[in-house]
Design a protein around this motif. Structure first.
Motif, PDB file in Angstrom:
ATOM      1  N   ARG A  42       0.852  -0.907  -0.230  1.00 60.27           N
ATOM      2  CA  ARG A  42       0.188   0.023   0.121  1.00 60.27           C
ATOM      3  C   ARG A  42       0.995   1.321   0.194  1.00 60.27           C
ATOM      4  O   ARG A  42       1.964   1.149   0.905  1.00 60.27           O
ATOM      5  N   ALA A  43       0.659   2.124  -0.832  1.00 62.26           N
ATOM      6  CA  ALA A  43       1.081   3.437  -1.082  1.00 62.26           C
ATOM      7  C   ALA A  43       0.859   4.422  -0.228  1.00 62.26           C
ATOM      8  O   ALA A  43      -0.151   4.300  -0.296  1.00 62.26           O
ATOM      9  N   ARG A  44       1.721   5.008   0.675  1.00 60.53           N
ATOM     10  CA  ARG A  44       1.289   6.118   1.800  1.00 60.53           C
ATOM     11  C   ARG A  44       2.019   7.569   1.383  1.00 60.53           C
ATOM     12  O   ARG A  44       2.614   7.625   0.429  1.00 60.53           O
ATOM     13  N   ASN A  45       0.340   7.826   1.434  1.00 67.30           N
ATOM     14  CA  ASN A  45       0.012   9.137   1.095  1.00 67.30           C
ATOM     15  C   ASN A  45      -0.310  10.215   2.090  1.00 67.30           C
ATOM     16  O   ASN A  45      -0.805  11.198   1.829  1.00 67.30           O
ATOM     17  N   TYR A  46       0.110   9.989   3.138  1.00 70.52           N
ATOM     18  CA  TYR A  46       0.557  10.544   4.165  1.00 70.52           C
ATOM     19  C   TYR A  46       0.877  12.613   4.452  1.00 70.52           C
ATOM     20  O   TYR A  46       1.950  12.656   4.099  1.00 70.52           O
ATOM     21  N   PRO A  47       0.192  13.383   4.975  1.00 69.49           N
ATOM     22  CA  PRO A  47       0.308  14.840   5.142  1.00 69.49           C
ATOM     23  C   PRO A  47       1.453  14.856   6.271  1.00 69.49           C
ATOM     24  O   PRO A  47       1.573  13.647   6.934  1.00 69.49           O
ATOM     25  N   PRO A  48       2.240  15.535   5.400  1.00 71.68           N
ATOM     26  CA  PRO A  48       3.688  15.844   6.792  1.00 71.68           C
ATOM     27  C   PRO A  48       2.834  15.788   8.038  1.00 71.68           C
ATOM     28  O   PRO A  48       1.317  16.870   8.921  1.00 71.68           O
ATOM     29  N   GLU A  49       3.897  15.601   8.890  1.00 74.35           N
ATOM     30  CA  GLU A  49       2.655  14.850  10.566  1.00 74.35           C
ATOM     31  C   GLU A  49       3.253  16.583  11.205  1.00 74.35           C
ATOM     32  O   GLU A  49       4.465  17.043  10.978  1.00 74.35           O
ATOM     33  N   ARG A  50       1.916  16.686  11.559  1.00 74.30           N
ATOM     34  CA  ARG A  50       1.848  18.392  12.734  1.00 74.30           C
ATOM     35  C   ARG A  50       1.801  18.075  13.890  1.00 74.30           C
ATOM     36  O   ARG A  50       0.726  18.076  14.079  1.00 74.30           O
TER      37      ARG A  50
END
Length: 393
Positions: free
Chosen positions: A121-129
């Motif tokens: 599974r490709a992960r396209n998570y936003p940058p962690e804030r």
């Protein structure tokens, strides 16, 4: 992919047995009683110091609500999210326990299918804030708007939160009926990524809010597992951030203000018709819409309470205003209880004869009718295969 013929080591089998035992909340002594042995025998098996016998494995697997095949399959993955959630929730609520075990099983099933098919599974998570010191409101509002911009959502409503989580962000998300007060769960594991379980018993408006709430944890505190229940009383900074993020992600301030101006143009009072049209536009409940208007000072504080004290805003009034107008809805019931990507994996595994219909039903916690809905048309797709439409790799 590692072939089925390669045997798991005794340590790997022992670790899988430990996780399965903890998942059903059995002690080592209780497990030992199942096979008529001393507790030290279970300790040695779980540590990989003593090879388990096949009859012992079958007895333990039955007690652990699994199968010997599931323990031994090389493709299978066994996670410890249930114990982690249990440590988070000291109340040991049975509904929470069942929901966390279901999430654990569904994530394991999806990863097993990926392993069997040799895909990831490709992960396209936003940058962690991470949540910064001080008031969380400004950061939550800014993070929600930046994520909408990053996803290219524009000012429009969120019409399908599941597809955004599943297909756009690569989060493992599942929608299943949950018992009691559980609205949603979130967990993050380095090996499998971010995982969310939503309650299919809830109407879409609430389900979307829960999905956005859990998405806030992906953005801000993804390494901290979370259980969202109906009667949250203690409001931590993390939960305040998630609630504010959720409202701004689903009903962004600028879009609400613009739509409000269009609908109420030339009018002097906020009416039930206005509320109905606005809540329909953004796919949220009437109460959530009015409270958002109050928050944005587009309505006086206490407006929702006034409506409630004067007959409320009823479903009959909604039908009068909207008629047969379709509502924003992901149609969980018509789509089924398996998200788009997982359904494709299940169909491919069945077409390749890696799993039978019955095996997939057990793996995905579906009855025969449910798995047939997932597999419907897969046989026809295979017979219609043609080189012209083959995917180029």
């Amino acid at each position: 992919m590692i072939g089925n013929s390669e045997r798991l080591t005794d340590s790997e089998i022992g670790e899988r047995l430990r996780l399965a035992r903890e998942g059903v909340r059995l002690t080592q002594k209780q497990a030992a009683d199942v096979i008529g042995a001393a507790r030290t025998t279970i300790v040695a098996i779980e540590q990989g110091k003593r090879r388990i016998q096949i009859d012992e494995l079958q007895k333990l697997a039955t007690s652990y609500r699994t199968s010997a095949n599931a323990i031994l399959r090389r493709e299978a993955i066994h996670l410890d999210m249930v114990p982690r959630f249990r440590k988070l929730d000291d109340s040991n609520d049975d509904d929470v326990e069942r929901a966390t075990r279901l999430l654990n099983d569904l994530v394991s099933a999806e990863v097993e299918l990926e392993n069997a098919l040799g895909v990831s599974r490709a992960r396209n998570y936003p940058p962690e804030r991470p949540i910064l010191p001080g008031e969380v409101r400004t950061q939550a509002e800014q993070d929600a708007q930046e994520l909408r911009d990053w996803l290219g959502l524009g000012p429009g409503p969120i019409t399908d939160i599941v597809s955004i989580l599943d297909l756009q962000l690569g989060i493992r998300v599942y929608v299943r009926p949950l018992q009691g007060k559980v609205s949603g769960l979130f967990s993050y594991d380095e090996a499998v990524g971010a995982c969310i379980l939503l309650n299919a018993n809830h109407p879409y408006e609430r389900l979307a809010q829960t999905g956005a709430h859990e998405l806030a944890h992906v953005v801000s505190t993804r390494r901290q597992p979370e259980v969202l229940t109906e009667d949250e009383r203690f409001m931590s900074r993390e939960e305040r951030y998630a609630n504010i993020f959720q409202r701004n992600f689903i009903t962004p301030a600028r879009a609400v203000r613009q739509r409000f101006a269009e609908i109420t143009a030339g009018q002097s009072h906020l009416t039930r018709r206005h509320v109905i049209l606005l809540s329909h536009t953004f796919g949220v409940s009437r109460e959530a819409m009015v409270r958002r208007l109050e928050e944005l000072t587009l309505a006086r504080e206490g407006t929702w309470d006034w409506f409630q004290g004067n007959g409320g805003i009823t479903d009959a009034q909604v039908r009068e205003v909207l008629g047969d107008m379709p509502r924003p809805d992901i149609s969980v019931a018509s789509r089924g209880l398996v998200p788009p990507r997982l359904a494709l994996l299940a169909r491919e595994a069945w077409k390749k004869e890696l799993y039978s219909e019955g095996q997939l039903a057990r793996l995905l916690h579906l009855d025969r009718h449910g798995i047939r809905e997932v597999l419907d048309g897969a046989e026809r797709e295979e017979s219609e295969a043609d080189e012209l439409v083959k995917i180029l790799r």
